[in-house]
Design an enzyme around this catalytic site. Structure first.
Site, PDB file in Angstrom:
ATOM      1  CG  HIS A  25      -1.909  -1.124   1.225  1.00  0.00           C
ATOM      2  ND1 HIS A  25      -3.237  -0.951   0.938  1.00  0.00           N
ATOM      3  CD2 HIS A  25      -1.750  -2.453   1.436  1.00  0.00           C
ATOM      4  CE1 HIS A  25      -3.867  -2.109   0.990  1.00  0.00           C
ATOM      5  NE2 HIS A  25      -2.977  -3.056   1.293  1.00  0.00           N
ATOM      6  CG  ASP A 120      -4.916   2.016   1.315  1.00  0.00           C
ATOM      7  OD1 ASP A 120      -3.904   1.687   0.692  1.00  0.00           O
ATOM      8  OD2 ASP A 120      -5.892   1.240   1.489  1.00  0.00           O
TER       9      ASP A 120
END
Ligand code: UDP
Length: 462
Positions: A25, A120
């Site tokens: 991520h 995210d």
């Protein structure tokens, strides 16, 4: 960077980005941050003290640490936080801390306007915080469009009883998604829509739909058929940008990448080496580890194998390998400069866990794949790569040395491997073209910059 930028905004607009604290991520978020910086935006990165990014590699960004974990908390030493509510696993309440920090930042910036927050998709609680401050929030989704569509259908799949089917159904087709077999759905790793991972996915989907836009690490030509469904199910703007085509993620690597592998690859013949890596989180038990090792050796192909410390449960590193294992053909390292390895002409195929970054990096460097998914979105992407795009061989039944060496032979030696390589070469070309002026990724990047520049932001007065 392969492409020259066209649009530049003057550097009086700031973007605040908040990556989820895992390698898969952090990499795309920092690649996105670098791209936006190259377009003229100033960049602030919020981060947790768990898996803090390598700040010294980004002197052009401002970093702010906002969430602490308890170093004694065992959950942080385990592979992933995704089984926990991401705003509550830290010592503080995530939403509270984020709101206070954003209030400060919005009040501070006098000569600059904060254009938006980009977080995210897993940081779902950030949507209500952003809403309360009238700050637009965009989502970075670090997985494929296809797997996100499947994730948004988990309640439906749960209603139809898929998650409780026994092993006698594994090979059956999922009638709602005919591409998938029941075992692909079970590999996601949820038991019902009430378990914590399912709840995380459900909140992630809900708050992504409520966002001001979605940035996907992908390109239109790779997932064209999924795009229509995404545009229908997620009624906000989507921007598809294949980050690995623009930048490597070496600067955001949490572990040191062993650069000596490049010299080793230089000494191997063209397309002769199988690169093996199962990403930053997955783990195997000792029996599986030995099956992988024997499958590799029995294949008689040169290989470069990344074995992360901690990859083998209960082992520090390679203790369970027999002394004579490596022989002359194999090289084992703790962590590699993956994109450079994939780009090397000696690399002939990539045996991967089908994590989305690895998958996309492989496509972007036109490397054929062997897919061994572990959990989450990986089985869905493995199926897509093997059955839709036909650029990989799916090892569907776990790790068994005979099946492993025969899959390696199919990809590295047989005619089938040549055909797979040709298909992935065509995909890479499409990715290259998409970066050119008028190409889909180029237009997506330009419209993302225009879109962010056009967002109306209110300045907080205190
Ligand atoms: N990676 C790396 N060196 C390695 C193995 C992986 O730099 O030896 C990088 C890889 O390039 C990718 C990321 O780690 O960007 C892994 O992300 P992915 O989504 O593939 O898998 P995850 O680790 O999230 O399961």
């Amino acid at each position: 960077m392969e492409n020259q930028q066209e649009t530049l905004v003057s550097r009086n607009r700031r973007i605040i980005l908040f990556p989820f604290p895992f390698q898969g991520h952090i990499n795309p978020m920092l690649q996105l941050a670098n791209l936006l910086y190259s377009k003229g935006f100033s960049i602030t990165i919020l981060h947790t003290n768990f898996n803090t990014p390598k700040i010294s590699n980004y002197p052009h960004f401002t970093f702010i640490s906002i969430l602490d974990n308890d170093p004694e908390d065992e959950r942080f030493s385990k592979s992933s936080l995704i089984n926990f509510a991401p705003n509550f696993i830290f010592k503080q309440d995530g939403a509270d801390v984020l709101r206070k920090e954003l209030e400060l930042l919005l009040a501070l910036e006098k000569d600059e306007l904060v254009s938006c927050l980009i977080t995210d998709a897993f940081w779902h609680f950030t949507q209500s915080v952003a809403d309360s401050l009238n700050l637009p929030r965009l989502v970075l989704r670090t997985s494929s469009l296809y797997s996100t569509i499947i994730f948004s259908s988990i309640p439906l799949l749960d209603d139809r009883g898929y998650f409780t089917l026994d092993d006698s159904h594994l090979e059956e087709q999922v009638s709602e998604f005919p591409l998938l077999k029941v075992k692909d759905i079970l590999k996601i790793g949820i038991k019902s829509d009430k378990d914590p991972y399912a709840e995380l996915l459900s909140e992630m989907i809900k708050q992504t739909k409520a966002s001001s836009g979605i940035i996907w690490n992908s390109f239109k030509e790779l997932e064209e058929t999924e795009l229509e469904r995404v545009q229908h199910d997620f009624p906000v703007q989507s921007f598809l940008i294949p980050f690995p085509k623009y930048l490597t993620s070496s600067s955001s690597s949490l572990l040191d990448q062993d650069q000596t592998v490049i010299h080793w690859l230089d000494q191997q013949s063209t397309e002769s080496v199988l690169y093996v890596s199962f990403g930053s989180i997955s783990q195997v038990d000792e029996k599986e580890f030995l099956e992988i090792a024997h499958g590799l050796v029995n294949s008689k192909q040169p290989f470069l194998w990344v074995v992360r410390p901690g990859f083998v449960k209960g082992s520090t590193w390679l203790e369970s390998l027999p002394d004579e294992f490596l022989g002359e053909k194999g090289r084992v390292v703790k962590w590699a400069p993956q994109q450079e390895v994939l780009a090397h002409e000696a690399t002939g195929a990539f045996w991967t866990h089908s994590g989305w970054n690895s998958t996309l990096e492989s496509v972007c460097e036109s490397v054929a794949m062997i897919c061994s998914p572990f959990r989450g979105d990986q089985s869905l992407d493995a199926r897509y790569m093997s059955d839709v795009l036909r650029v990989g061989v799916y090892l569907e039944n776990g790790f068994e040395r005979g099946e492993i060496s025969s899959a390696i032979k199919r990809v590295m030696v047989d005619e089938e491997g040549k055909e797979i390589r040709e298909r992935v070469r065509v995909l890479k070309q499409k990715a290259d073209v998409s970066l050119m002026k008028g190409g889909s990724s180029n237009e997506s990047m330009e419209s993302l910059v225009d879109y962010i520049s056009s967002l109306q932001v209110s300045v907080l007065e205190f």
